[in-house]
Design an enzyme around this catalytic site. Structure first.
Site, mmCIF file in Angstrom:
data_model
loop_
_atom_site.group_PDB
_atom_site.id
_atom_site.type_symbol
_atom_site.label_atom_id
_atom_site.label_comp_id
_atom_site.label_asym_id
_atom_site.label_seq_id
_atom_site.Cartn_x
_atom_site.Cartn_y
_atom_site.Cartn_z
ATOM 1 N N HIS A 159 0.834 -1.221 0.000
ATOM 2 C CA HIS A 159 0.000 0.000 0.000
ATOM 3 C C HIS A 159 0.861 1.260 0.000
ATOM 4 O O HIS A 159 0.356 2.350 0.276
ATOM 5 C CB HIS A 159 -0.933 0.010 1.223
ATOM 6 C CG HIS A 159 -2.047 -0.984 1.100
ATOM 7 N ND1 HIS A 159 -2.841 -1.333 2.158
ATOM 8 C CD2 HIS A 159 -2.495 -1.710 0.046
ATOM 9 C CE1 HIS A 159 -3.744 -2.233 1.761
ATOM 10 N NE2 HIS A 159 -3.545 -2.480 0.481
ATOM 11 N N ASN B 38 -4.239 -12.783 15.440
ATOM 12 C CA ASN B 38 -4.939 -11.507 15.555
ATOM 13 C C ASN B 38 -5.530 -11.327 16.956
ATOM 14 O O ASN B 38 -5.811 -12.311 17.639
ATOM 15 C CB ASN B 38 -6.044 -11.427 14.496
ATOM 16 C CG ASN B 38 -6.405 -9.989 14.155
ATOM 17 O OD1 ASN B 38 -5.552 -9.209 13.764
ATOM 18 N ND2 ASN B 38 -7.664 -9.638 14.379
HETATM 19 N N1 APR Z 1 -2.259 -7.386 18.193
HETATM 20 C C1 APR Z 1 -2.823 -8.103 17.197
HETATM 21 N N2 APR Z 1 -3.883 -7.675 16.458
HETATM 22 C C2 APR Z 1 -4.357 -6.444 16.762
HETATM 23 C C3 APR Z 1 -3.821 -5.633 17.787
HETATM 24 C C4 APR Z 1 -2.714 -6.151 18.517
HETATM 25 N N3 APR Z 1 -2.125 -5.451 19.500
HETATM 26 N N4 APR Z 1 -4.534 -4.480 17.847
HETATM 27 C C5 APR Z 1 -5.484 -4.567 16.890
HETATM 28 N N5 APR Z 1 -5.394 -5.744 16.249
HETATM 29 C C6 APR Z 1 -6.204 -6.244 15.129
HETATM 30 C C7 APR Z 1 -7.659 -5.844 15.187
HETATM 31 O O1 APR Z 1 -8.385 -6.832 15.885
HETATM 32 C C8 APR Z 1 -8.031 -5.793 13.705
HETATM 33 O O2 APR Z 1 -8.547 -7.055 13.282
HETATM 34 O O3 APR Z 1 -5.675 -5.637 13.963
HETATM 35 C C9 APR Z 1 -6.707 -5.522 12.989
HETATM 36 C C10 APR Z 1 -6.624 -4.132 12.381
HETATM 37 O O4 APR Z 1 -7.583 -4.038 11.368
HETATM 38 P P1 APR Z 1 -7.717 -2.685 10.525
HETATM 39 O O5 APR Z 1 -7.753 -1.527 11.453
HETATM 40 O O6 APR Z 1 -8.845 -2.893 9.560
HETATM 41 O O7 APR Z 1 -6.347 -2.558 9.728
HETATM 42 P P2 APR Z 1 -5.908 -3.348 8.430
HETATM 43 O O8 APR Z 1 -6.529 -4.699 8.370
HETATM 44 O O9 APR Z 1 -4.434 -3.271 8.361
HETATM 45 O O10 APR Z 1 -6.524 -2.447 7.240
HETATM 46 C C11 APR Z 1 -6.210 -2.857 5.920
HETATM 47 O O11 APR Z 1 -7.360 -0.923 5.073
HETATM 48 O O12 APR Z 1 -7.865 1.289 5.170
HETATM 49 C C12 APR Z 1 -7.065 0.372 4.539
HETATM 50 O O13 APR Z 1 -4.994 0.836 3.546
HETATM 51 C C13 APR Z 1 -5.607 0.651 4.785
HETATM 52 O O14 APR Z 1 -3.821 -0.969 4.928
HETATM 53 C C14 APR Z 1 -5.097 -0.628 5.434
HETATM 54 C C15 APR Z 1 -6.145 -1.650 5.031
#
Ligand code: APR
Length: 228
Positions: free
Chosen positions: A109, A199
Site C-alpha cells: 500500500h 490476531n
Molecule cells: N495485536 C494483534 N492484532 C491487533 C492488535 C494487537 N495489539 N490491535 C489490533 N489488532 C487487530 C484488530 O483486531 C483488527 O482485526 O488488527 C486488525 C486491524 O484491522 P484494521 O484496522 O482494519 O487494519 P488493516 O486490516 O491493516 O486495514 C487494511 O485498510 O484502510 C485500509 O490501507 C488501509 O492498509 C489498510 C487496510
C-alpha cells in the site's frame, strides 16, 4: 515444490498497534476521525489536497515517536532463518518492519516515508518531514506515495506468484476486509498452503486452518519460536 518450506506473511495495522500507531477500524481508529473518501481516495486528493497532505504529514511525523515491537523483530528472525523462502507483505505504510531489519518486504500500500510527483516522471523520493510543495526534479505537484482506494497495490504479480508457491501463509494483525489483500488467504489455501491467522480479535477468516488469538507482541514471537 522445493524441499524447504516457503512462508508468506501478510501484516496489517494490528502488528503496529503495540508500537503506539492507531489501526484503522478499531475503536478510535484512524477512519473514525478522518473520512476515508477524503483522505484515502484519488478523488479526495483532487478535491482537498491540503487536507490529505496534512493528514499524511501528521502520520509521517508520528513515526519519529514509535519503535518496532517484538512482533516486528520476530518476523526479522523468521526471514533470517528462511531467507529466500520467506516473503513479508505488509499493508502498513509505517516503516517499522524496515526499521526492525526486514529486507524481503513488499509495502503493497506504499510507504509514508516516500512521496512522488505528478509530473511525467512520477519521481519517487524519500521524505521524513512534511511533503515538499513541488518536485525538486521537475517542479510538478507532489502526492503521498500511498495506494488509495481504487488504486492498484504495488508488486501484485510478485505477490500472486509467492502465494501460489507457498506452503504456509500467515496473516497477522489485519481485519482481512480490504481487497486484494483480503483475497490472499484464499489464493494461498487453494494452492495447498496451510493458513494461520494471528490476531487480537477473531477474524471471519474463511480458508483459515488455525487461529491464534492475542496481542501481536506476545503471540508472534511464540509462533516464530515454534517455526524455528
Ligand atoms: N495485536 C494483534 N492484532 C491487533 C492488535 C494487537 N495489539 N490491535 C489490533 N489488532 C487487530 C484488530 O483486531 C483488527 O482485526 O488488527 C486488525 C486491524 O484491522 P484494521 O484496522 O482494519 O487494519 P488493516 O486490516 O491493516 O486495514 C487494511 O485498510 O484502510 C485500509 O490501507 C488501509 O492498509 C489498510 C487496510
Amino acid at each position: 515444490m522445493g524441499t524447504s518450506k516457503k512462508i508468506v506473511v501478510l501484516t496489517g495495522a494490528g502488528i503496529s498497534a503495540e508500537s503506539g500507531l492507531r489501526t484503522f477500524r478499531d475503536a478510535d481508529g484512524l477512519w473514525e476521525n478522518e473520512p476515508v473518501r477524503i483522505v484515502a481516495t484519488p478523488e479526495g486528493f483532487e478535491s482537498d489536497p491540503e487536507r490529505v497532505i496534512t493528514f499524511y504529514n501528521k502520520l509521517r511525523n508520528s513515526l519519529k515517536n514509535v519503535e518496532p515491537n517484538a512482533a516486528h523483530h520476530a518476523l526479522v528472525k523468521l526471514e533470517e532463518k528462511y531467507g529466500d523462502d520467506f516473503l513479508l507483505i505488509t499493508q502498513n505504510v509505517d516503516d517499522l518492519h524496515q526499521r526492525a531489519g526486514s529486507k524481503r518486504v513488499i509495502a503493497m500500500h506504499g510507504e509514508l516515508l516516500k512521496v512522488r510527483c505528478l509530473g511525467h516522471g512520477e519521481h519517487v523520493m524519500y521524505c521524513t518531514e512534511n511533503q515538499p510543495e513541488k518536485c525538486p526534479e521537475c517542479g510538478a505537484k507532489m502526492r503521498p506515495h500511498i495506494v488509495w482506494f481504487g488504486e492498484i497495490p504495488f508488486e501484485m504479480k510478485r505477490i500472486q506468484k509467492a502465494l501460489t508457491q507457498c506452503d504456509l501463509f500467515a496473516y497477522i494483525g489485519t481485519s482481512g476486509v480490504v481487497y486484494p489483500a483480503a483475497g490472499f488467504r484464499q489464493m494461498a489455501k487453494s494452492s495447498g498452503a496451510y493458513v494461520v491467522c494471528l490476531n487480537l480479535e477473531e477474524v471471519d477468516g474463511g480458508y483459515t486452518d488455525e487461529f491464534i488469538q492475542g496481542k501481536a507482541g506476545e503471540i508472534v514471537p511464540k509462533w516464530v519460536e515454534k517455526l524455528s
